[in-house]
Design an enzyme around this catalytic site. Structure first.
Site, PDB file in Angstrom:
ATOM      1  N   LYS A 103      44.052  80.505  63.961  1.00 20.18           N
ATOM      2  CA  LYS A 103      44.639  79.210  63.588  1.00 20.18           C
ATOM      3  C   LYS A 103      43.389  79.225  63.034  1.00 20.18           C
ATOM      4  CE  LYS A 103      43.389  77.678  67.728  1.00 20.18           C
ATOM      5  NZ  LYS A 103      43.109  76.257  68.883  1.00 20.18           N
ATOM      6  N   ASP A 131      41.458  69.607  69.413  1.00 22.84           N
ATOM      7  CA  ASP A 131      40.217  68.852  69.370  1.00 22.84           C
ATOM      8  C   ASP A 131      39.801  68.936  67.696  1.00 22.84           C
ATOM      9  OD1 ASP A 131      39.308  71.071  70.152  1.00 22.84           O
ATOM     10  OD2 ASP A 131      37.329  70.472  69.961  1.00 22.84           O
ATOM     11  N   ASP A 162      59.174  69.225  74.287  1.00 19.44           N
ATOM     12  CA  ASP A 162      60.139  70.369  75.126  1.00 19.44           C
ATOM     13  C   ASP A 162      58.834  71.044  75.484  1.00 19.44           C
ATOM     14  OD1 ASP A 162      61.864  69.100  75.857  1.00 19.44           O
ATOM     15  OD2 ASP A 162      62.796  70.580  73.883  1.00 19.44           O
TER      16      ASP A 162
END
Lengths: 301, 301
Positions: free
Chosen positions: A223, A248, A19
């Site tokens: 991150k 990526d 979702d």
């Protein structure tokens, strides 16, 4: 083994299973100033199927507002709420976790993105893009900013600074002499891709400060740090079993998704190649991979 | 336990035991621009007793010729042959150990000391103090030096660069993309003392490059590296049992002396204090310590 997204039924499967789609930006949506093929179409496809899209970037040189403008330039609609940058995550950290009093200032070795996001939380920054720190450090100049260390600085933030210089590094060191002043990294990416070249990333600025100050950052806000996932989860109440992280880079995007309990999709338009994918242990394999994000749109046609 | 040099007989003992005295400079002879007390007198005393004096410095921003001038400014006579700087040691390394062909160039992230010493060995440098690398990196400028990577560069040297900037770091990274190009650090001191403050040292420049390039230097040419000791030994044929290393830093000067098989004398006019001395294990204790080097002269009066 990772499943390659290579047919219409693969895409239909993704749409049925997830979702919420989290996207890294550079290397996934665009490469520098060049939008990758069928990105707008893929995002439209997801949105028209009722999917939530969220953009997660480690580039701290831009604020969320800067990113909204960048998306618009590419003809993509995105709202501030859909964007999570490491500059924003850093401001959230300073405000919610450190709970730095608002009368304290933040010394920033980094770009305007950090300064702007901190300002939205009510914090005054020093350093950042202040032109008084451009140029050379002159220890013989009594007016040098190195002699004007502000005792109200209560935190030091270091991120990517493409105007990094010895002067700013030297001043950053002076603020870190006080062990009570916390040291926060926006992110620790070693490189920063630009125009097909690799330039020094935030991690390169951070490591210079680490060596000079003898201190380690208490956290990195980008991150794969958990702080970034917590901030997104808090704002969007993720159902993690139905959320897919698209990126990526294995050591940031894929690690971030995996450690955050999400399914992952690696696209090969940025840092990684099909060869690096083949070298991974089973635990490190992303759930899916695709040649490019635009394949989701193309395969459905 | 270290012996404190606190009486005339202690000094007489040193004069009887040692023929060669190696000195670190900053923190031992001077502090920044300020000569420490009775330094010229102490050096005269040693020389008049037939002792050889050698100056060993990690500061790569100056060449040996620059140091001769600096000594002269302080009223101290020193010859080029008596001075071993990390810039000189680096040039020796490039020439004797790497045996870099003379038609190859060296990319230098550092000051004029390195460039000057390399020139004496017949090597052309790029970077260094070239003003074309001052200012900001502009990836949109096709004339930017980042697009003019010279294929004749055969080695990269990184040292202290008080004019360090993002532009130079980015160019350094491009030269290090070729794994056949060796990466050499002049020294890895984390800090650089100036005007009573600690500024970023060569190590801080090196670590930034290490992170961005994903490479480690193959050697560091400063103290405590063995390369520096070998260069001094080769030039002066040291009798190590009769040589004393004098310095103000435990992790460079004292380690350098100890690992090189020399007796060591720590002076407390620089980085270390009597408290840090008390925290050392038996193996780490210098042979001697003194409040200041000038005590050798004063105690004999």
């Amino acid at each position: 083994m990772s499943i390659k997204i290579a047919s219409k039924s693969h895409v239909e499967d993704l749409l049925a299973k997830y979702d919420t789609f989290l996207f890294d930006c550079d290397g996934v949506l665009w490469l520098g100033d060049h939008l990758l093929p069928n990105i707008a179409e893929t995002l439209d496809l997801l949105r028209s199927n009722g999917k939530k899209v969220i953009f997660v970037t480690n580039n701290s040189s831009k604020s969320r507002a800067d990113y909204v403008k960048k998306f618009k330039k590419f003809g993509i609609v995105a709202t501030t709420e859909e964007i999570f940058g490491s500059s924003y995550a850093t401001a959230v950290y300073v405000d919610s976790i450190l709970q730095l009093p608002k009368n304290k200032k933040v010394w920033v070795l980094g770009g305007s993105g950090i300064v702007d996001e901190l300002k939205l939380f009510g914090y005054e920054s020093l350093g950042g893009v202040d032109p008084r720190y451009d140029g050379l450090l002159d220890m013989n100049d009594p007016e040098s900013m190195i002699y004007k260390i502000d005792p109200d600085v209560g935190a030091v933030v270091v991120g990517l600074d493409t105007k990094l210089n010895y002067y700013k590094l030297a001043v950053t060191m002076q603020y870190l002499k006080d062990p009570k002043v916390p040291f926060i990294a926006t992110n620790i990416d070693s490189t920063y891709p630009s125009k097909g070249m690799k330039l020094p990333g935030a991690g390169s600025c951070v490591e210079s400060v680490v060596c000079a100050s003898g201190r380690q950052p208490i956290t990195s806000c980008g991150k794969p740090s958990k702080g970034m996932m917590d901030a997104i989860d808090k704002a969007h109440k993720l159902d993690k079993s139905r959320t897919l992280m698209v990126g990526d880079r294995l050591n940031t995007d894929m690690k971030f998704g995996r450690e955050g309990g999400l399914a992952t999709l690696l696209v090969l338009t940025g840092i990684e190649t099909v060869e690096t994918l083949g070298e991974l242990s089973k635990d490190e394999q992303p759930t899916y991979f695709a040649d490019k994000l635009g394949d989701l749109y193309e395969l459905l046609q």
